[in-house]
Each structure stands twice: as structure tokens, then as C-alpha cells.
Design an enzyme around this catalytic site. Structure first.
Site, PDB file in Angstrom:
ATOM      1  N   ILE A  93       0.855  -1.193   0.000  1.00 40.36           N
ATOM      2  CA  ILE A  93       0.000   0.000   0.000  1.00 40.36           C
ATOM      3  C   ILE A  93       0.890   1.241   0.000  1.00 40.36           C
ATOM      4  CG2 ILE A  93      -1.640   1.298   1.444  1.00 40.36           C
ATOM      5  CD1 ILE A  93      -3.032  -1.391   1.988  1.00 40.36           C
ATOM      6  N   ASN A 108      -3.849   1.242 -11.144  1.00 41.22           N
ATOM      7  CA  ASN A 108      -3.749  -0.097 -10.562  1.00 41.22           C
ATOM      8  C   ASN A 108      -4.783  -1.000 -11.225  1.00 41.22           C
ATOM      9  OD1 ASN A 108      -3.073  -2.142  -8.545  1.00 41.22           O
ATOM     10  ND2 ASN A 108      -5.058  -1.685  -7.618  1.00 41.22           N
ATOM     11  N   HIS A 110      -7.168  -4.163 -10.437  1.00 39.01           N
ATOM     12  CA  HIS A 110      -7.725  -4.929  -9.313  1.00 39.01           C
ATOM     13  C   HIS A 110      -8.642  -6.023  -9.874  1.00 39.01           C
ATOM     14  CE1 HIS A 110      -8.952  -5.794  -5.266  1.00 39.01           C
ATOM     15  NE2 HIS A 110     -10.190  -5.886  -5.718  1.00 39.01           N
TER      16      HIS A 110
HETATM   17  C1  GAR Z   1      -3.521  -9.969 -10.593  1.00 43.10           C
HETATM   18  O1  GAR Z   1      -4.686 -10.742 -10.613  1.00 43.10           O
HETATM   19  C2  GAR Z   1      -3.832  -8.565 -10.108  1.00 43.10           C
HETATM   20  O2  GAR Z   1      -5.062  -8.084 -10.558  1.00 43.10           O
HETATM   21  C3  GAR Z   1      -3.843  -8.768  -8.614  1.00 43.10           C
HETATM   22  O3  GAR Z   1      -2.798  -9.672  -8.370  1.00 43.10           O
HETATM   23  C4  GAR Z   1      -2.556 -10.482  -9.529  1.00 43.10           C
HETATM   24  C5  GAR Z   1      -1.107 -10.338  -9.933  1.00 43.10           C
HETATM   25  O4  GAR Z   1      -0.763 -11.217 -10.967  1.00 43.10           O
HETATM   26  N1  GAR Z   1      -3.688  -7.519  -7.933  1.00 43.10           N
HETATM   27  C6  GAR Z   1      -4.264  -7.249  -6.763  1.00 43.10           C
HETATM   28  O5  GAR Z   1      -4.926  -8.037  -6.135  1.00 43.10           O
HETATM   29  C7  GAR Z   1      -4.001  -5.834  -6.236  1.00 43.10           C
HETATM   30  N2  GAR Z   1      -4.882  -5.531  -5.172  1.00 43.10           N
HETATM   31  P1  GAR Z   1       0.506 -10.965 -11.908  1.00 43.10           P
HETATM   32  O6  GAR Z   1       1.719 -10.749 -11.005  1.00 43.10           O
HETATM   33  O7  GAR Z   1       0.610 -12.237 -12.686  1.00 43.10           O
HETATM   34  O8  GAR Z   1       0.223  -9.770 -12.772  1.00 43.10           O
END
Ligand code: GAR
Length: 201
Positions: A93, A108, A110
Site C-alpha cells: 500500500i 492499478n 484490481h
Molecule cells: C492480478 O490478478 C492482479 O489483478 C492482482 O494480483 C494479480 C497479480 O498477478 N492484484 C491485486 O490483487 C491488487 N490488489 P501478476 O503478477 O501475474 O500480474
């Protein structure tokens, strides 16, 4: 001149990969010039290396907590002339002190339709676990501007994804990535890069 983008990551980096792959096509107005991870072992760092993009690791542990971490992050971003920041699976954060430095310039991704299943504690697989245990039939992904409120900034793009009978959090996560995240994040990045270019002109 293309808008200089930094992508902040913490994990596998499939969203970073989608951004790299979209350069020169969907992302026409910007260039990823830096990847920063707050996790030294993140596979996303390998993806940056393979794509020939400069990468840095900045951890809270190394820089003595939130304040030191953000100061170092700001320094690295300034040194690289970064104009826009994309949080792509970045699991830390950022305080108001940091986000105020980049108004409407941090976005970002989400993995839900905000305002459902978002805010503190809702990240990664937890988001999909929550959606499945609530029993919603539709979920999706959201790209939004980042301010000091976790997942609270203005929404830029959203896309819905259907939940199917028998979905596990892992299966649902993959579908949301394929059908929404990897499409929306490059599109939203281009929208913001173009806006920044217009502001400069
Ligand atoms: C993704 O699903 C992204 O949307 C989420 O984490 C994953 C990361 O995957 N982000 C969150 O939850 C942020 N609050 P990645 O490293 O393969 O892109």
C-alpha cells in the site's frame, strides 16, 4: 516523446507481460523504461530482464519501513524520469505522501468489479475466494487511479467476467486475467499516456 512508464510488481508478472507485449501496438504513446519489485524473488523481474527493461528491487526491510521504502522508490523513479506508474500485481500500500506526488498518474489493476471485493486485505487469490464464497455470478476486473484509499481512486475501465459452476479461486483468477486484466491494463495505460502527452503539448 513517449511517456516514460514504470511498472511496479510483486509476483509472477503476467500483467507486466501483457504490458510488454502491447508495446508498439495498444500502447503507442508510452514506453516501459523501468520495472520495480518490492520482492527480490519475483518472477516479474525475469520478464523485465528478458525484455531488456531496466529493473530495480526496493524492499521495506532494506529501507527501514514504509517511509524509507517510499523515499527510495521516489528517488529511483525520479532518477529514471518516470512520468506514469502502473501497479501490476503490486502488493504494497502506498501512503498519501507518495500518491500526492503523482496525481492521476498512478493506475492499478484490481481483480474484481470495484466496489465489490476491494480495499485492505483484498488482493490476489483472496479476491476470488471472496467472490466465490459470496456466490456472485459475475465478477471482473477494474483499472483505477491510485490515491491514498486502497482501491478508492477514480475508475478508468472495467470488464465483467462470468463465474462458472465448479470454479475454484485459481480457475477464476485465470479467467479474469485472460478475459479482462490482460486486455484492460494495456488499454488504460495507453489512455493515461496519451493524456499525459496532451498535457505536455
Ligand atoms: C492480478 O490478478 C492482479 O489483478 C492482482 O494480483 C494479480 C497479480 O498477478 N492484484 C491485486 O490483487 C491488487 N490488489 P501478476 O503478477 O501475474 O500480474
Amino acid at each position: 516523446m513517449k511517456t516514460k512508464i514504470a511498472v511496479l510488481v510483486s509476483g509472477g508478472g503476467t500483467n507486466l507481460q501483457a504490458l510488454i507485449d502491447a508495446q508498439g501496438s495498444v500502447i503507442a504513446s508510452g514506453k516501459i523504461t523501468l520495472v520495480v519489485s518490492n520482492q527480490p524473488g519475483a518472477y516479474a523481474l525475469e520478464r523485465a530482464k528478458k525484455a531488456g527493461i531496466a529493473a530495480a528491487v526496493v524492499t521495506k526491510k532494506e529501507w527501514g519501513g514504509q517511509k524509507g521504502f517510499e523515499e527510495k522508490l521516489k528517488q529511483v523513479l525520479k532518477e529514471n524520469g518516470i512520468e506514469m506508474i502502473v501497479l501490476a500485481g503490486f502488493m504494497a500500500i502506498l501512503s498519501k505522501d507518495f500518491t500526492d506526488e503523482y496525481p492521476q498518474r498512478i493506475i492499478n489493476i484490481h481483480p474484481s468489479l470495484i466496489p465489490s471485493f476491494c480495499g485492505e486485505g483484498f488482493y490476489g487469490l483472496h479476491v476470488h475466494e471472496a467472490a466465490l464464497s459470496y456466490g456472485v455470478k459475475v465478477t471482473g476486473a477494474t483499472v483505477h487511479y491510485v490515491n491514498e484509499i486502497p482501491d478508492g481512486g477514480k475508475i478508468i475501465l472495467q470488464k465483467a467476467v462470468e463465474i462458472q459452476e465448479g470454479d475454484t479461486p485459481e480457475v477464476l483468477q485465470r479467467r479474469v486475467m485472460e478475459q479482462a486484466e490482460w486486455i484492460l491494463l494495456p488499454q488504460a495505460t495507453e489512455l493515461v499516456c496519451r493524456r499525459i502527452q496532451e498535457e505536455k503539448a
